[in-house]
Design an enzyme around this catalytic site. Structure first.
Site, PDB file in Angstrom:
ATOM      1  N   GLY A  64      -6.994  75.721 -44.489  1.00 27.45           N
ATOM      2  CA  GLY A  64      -7.910  74.743 -45.627  1.00 27.45           C
ATOM      3  C   GLY A  64      -7.615  75.262 -46.701  1.00 27.45           C
ATOM      4  N   GLY A 113      -7.421  75.095 -39.838  1.00 29.38           N
ATOM      5  CA  GLY A 113      -8.037  73.646 -40.318  1.00 29.38           C
ATOM      6  C   GLY A 113      -7.437  73.371 -39.512  1.00 29.38           C
ATOM      7  CD  GLU A 136      -9.300  81.035 -39.568  1.00 29.18           C
ATOM      8  OE1 GLU A 136      -9.611  81.893 -38.663  1.00 29.18           O
ATOM      9  OE2 GLU A 136     -10.165  79.571 -39.359  1.00 29.18           O
ATOM     10  CG  ASP A 144     -13.687  77.561 -40.409  1.00 31.58           C
ATOM     11  OD1 ASP A 144     -12.553  77.946 -40.219  1.00 31.58           O
ATOM     12  OD2 ASP A 144     -13.866  77.095 -40.780  1.00 31.58           O
TER      13      ASP A 144
HETATM   14  C1  QUE Z   1      -5.894  82.986 -43.406  1.00 37.26           C
HETATM   15  C2  QUE Z   1      -6.441  81.748 -43.793  1.00 37.26           C
HETATM   16  C3  QUE Z   1      -5.128  80.438 -43.899  1.00 37.26           C
HETATM   17  C4  QUE Z   1      -3.982  81.061 -44.526  1.00 37.26           C
HETATM   18  C5  QUE Z   1      -3.648  82.354 -44.289  1.00 37.26           C
HETATM   19  C6  QUE Z   1      -4.715  83.303 -43.566  1.00 37.26           C
HETATM   20  C7  QUE Z   1      -5.578  79.463 -44.523  1.00 37.26           C
HETATM   21  C8  QUE Z   1      -5.154  78.400 -45.179  1.00 37.26           C
HETATM   22  C9  QUE Z   1      -3.011  79.002 -45.492  1.00 37.26           C
HETATM   23  C10 QUE Z   1      -2.169  78.325 -46.200  1.00 37.26           C
HETATM   24  C11 QUE Z   1      -0.749  78.817 -46.034  1.00 37.26           C
HETATM   25  C12 QUE Z   1       0.078  78.667 -46.242  1.00 37.26           C
HETATM   26  C13 QUE Z   1      -0.122  77.314 -47.412  1.00 37.26           C
HETATM   27  C14 QUE Z   1      -1.161  77.369 -47.969  1.00 37.26           C
HETATM   28  C15 QUE Z   1      -1.958  77.362 -46.950  1.00 37.26           C
HETATM   29  O1  QUE Z   1      -3.034  80.774 -44.907  1.00 37.26           O
HETATM   30  O2  QUE Z   1      -6.785  78.698 -44.696  1.00 37.26           O
HETATM   31  O3  QUE Z   1      -1.413  76.115 -48.515  1.00 37.26           O
HETATM   32  O4  QUE Z   1       0.652  76.825 -47.921  1.00 37.26           O
HETATM   33  O5  QUE Z   1      -4.394  77.104 -46.100  1.00 37.26           O
HETATM   34  O6  QUE Z   1      -4.239  84.409 -43.053  1.00 37.26           O
HETATM   35  O7  QUE Z   1      -7.497  80.881 -43.417  1.00 37.26           O
END
Ligand code: QUE
Length: 351
Positions: A64, A113, A136, A144
């Site tokens: 997310g 997500g 998470e 979740d």
């Molecule tokens: C835990 C998470 C997320 C995460 C890393 C975590 C998460 C998430 C992203 C993410 C990764 C690369 C991206 C971005 C988001 O990393 O929910 O926009 O380019 O979206 O350790 O929950």
């Protein structure tokens, strides 16, 4: 800019995530757009099944938009953050209860997500590009999007292992664990989708026919150790079991458990013991929404997102820092009901 592509192809509705620069991390509008298309297809007799995939790049869906949720927690009391989780969990529930087959192509990074989009699908296709994780715990959040329902139902305590270590699985390992139902080479996916659009009822057979031989699942070699060392119900006991094992594998996993947020770990364990009893997915989403609403306002979440995604120093300072100091009172507050009118509700009841 259209971050969700929704269109009809033959007898299917096709939803493609299209935010490749962010590995298709979900924003609220993306969840809402997918829900609108699904509701339309649910009631359209010309749509026999739904395909869920992504347009291109390394990610199916990395999670997310937690950087925005952190911003909301710091700037608007979490109002926008809660609205995001409301929309995301409504989409998860709509997929879980969808009355037509859903086919998800986990052809890339499938974390957080993204797992919530893929696991409710009837057919879940892994490839050589699949990278699956519930990470998470490294941002002070918790597994979740229905993880409290799915993960405790996996055999051999694999779900607890995934939640407490953030371990990454490849496509063959996803198939082995039952997280995926089929394994295909990514070169064959375009053909698979074309054939499925012509005859959705034959999706299972089409994917079986295209399947190449699946590589060995490396995790199989650790399955006995996972079943033994992740059997305990408490974080302290799991850590003690890992510490008492003299294998390199156990000390590596102990390091992973220790580096993650201890409150996240204890929330995951309590959620799994409750979620394994839920027969109704809506009850699961209602509980997870309560937890999310409380956890995004805690310092650990702002600190975890800062450390992993904002400053990228990967050195979050957790409070409490020690498992023993995460008391049942802290957990009770995180699991507490929300004020009347603020609880999670489903978008639409199944037919
Ligand atoms: C835990 C998470 C997320 C995460 C890393 C975590 C998460 C998430 C992203 C993410 C990764 C690369 C991206 C971005 C988001 O990393 O929910 O926009 O380019 O979206 O350790 O929950």
């Amino acid at each position: 800019m259209n971050e969700i592509l929704a269109r009809r192809e033959g007898a299917i509705g096709r939803l493609s995530l299209n935010r490749p620069r962010a590995l298709n991390a979900l924003a609220q509008a993306m969840c809402e757009d997918m829900s609108v298309a699904l509701l339309q297809w649910r009631d359209d007799p010309g749509v026999e099944a739904v395909i869920l995939d992504h347009v291109g790049g390394r990610g199916f869906c990395a999670g997310g938009d937690v950087v925005s949720v952190r911003h909301s927690a710091l700037e608007d009391g979490g109002v926008a953050g809660r609205a995001f989780f409301m929309a995301e969990y409504r989409l998860n529930h709509l997929l879980f209860t969808f009355p037509k087959p859903v086919i998800a192509f986990m052809d890339g990074v499938t974390m957080g997500g993204g797992v919530g989009l893929a696991l409710p699908a009837n057919i879940r296709v892994a490839t050589e590009n699949t990278l699956f994780a519930m990470p998470e715990g490294s941002i002070g959040l918790f597994p979740d999007v229905g993880a409290g329902y799915y993960l405790p139902r996996l055999p051999g305590h694999i779900g607890k292992f995934l939640a407490l270590t953030g371990a990454r699985l490849d496509g063959a390992e996803c198939l082995w664990a039952g997280l995926a139902t089929h394994y295909c080479d990514s070169d064959d996916l375009a053909e698979a989708k074309e054939l499925i659009a012509k005859e959705p009822a034959a999706a299972d057979e089409i994917l079986r026919d295209l399947a190449t031989s699946t590589p060995d699942a490396r995790i199989a070699g650790n399955a006995a150790a996972i079943a033994r060392l992740f059997a305990p119900d408490t974080l302290e006991e799991v850590k003690a079991a890992l510490a008492a094992d003299d294998s390199n594998w156990a000390s590596k996993e102990l390091k992973a458990v220790r580096s993650r947020c201890p409150t996240s770990a204890k929330v995951a364990l309590r959620l799994f013991s409750m979620g394994s009893q839920h027969s109704d997915f809506a009850t699961e989403m209602e509980l997870e929404y309560r937890i999310a609403a409380h956890m995004i306002m805690r310092n650990d979440f702002a600190e975890g997102v800062r450390a992993v995604l904002v400053d990228k120093d990967n050195s979050a300072k957790w409070k409490p820092a020690k498992a023993e100091d995460v008391t049942s009172q802290i957990l009770d507050a995180i699991f507490a009901p929300l004020p009347a009118g603020e609880e999670w509700t489903p978008l639409a009841l199944p037919n």
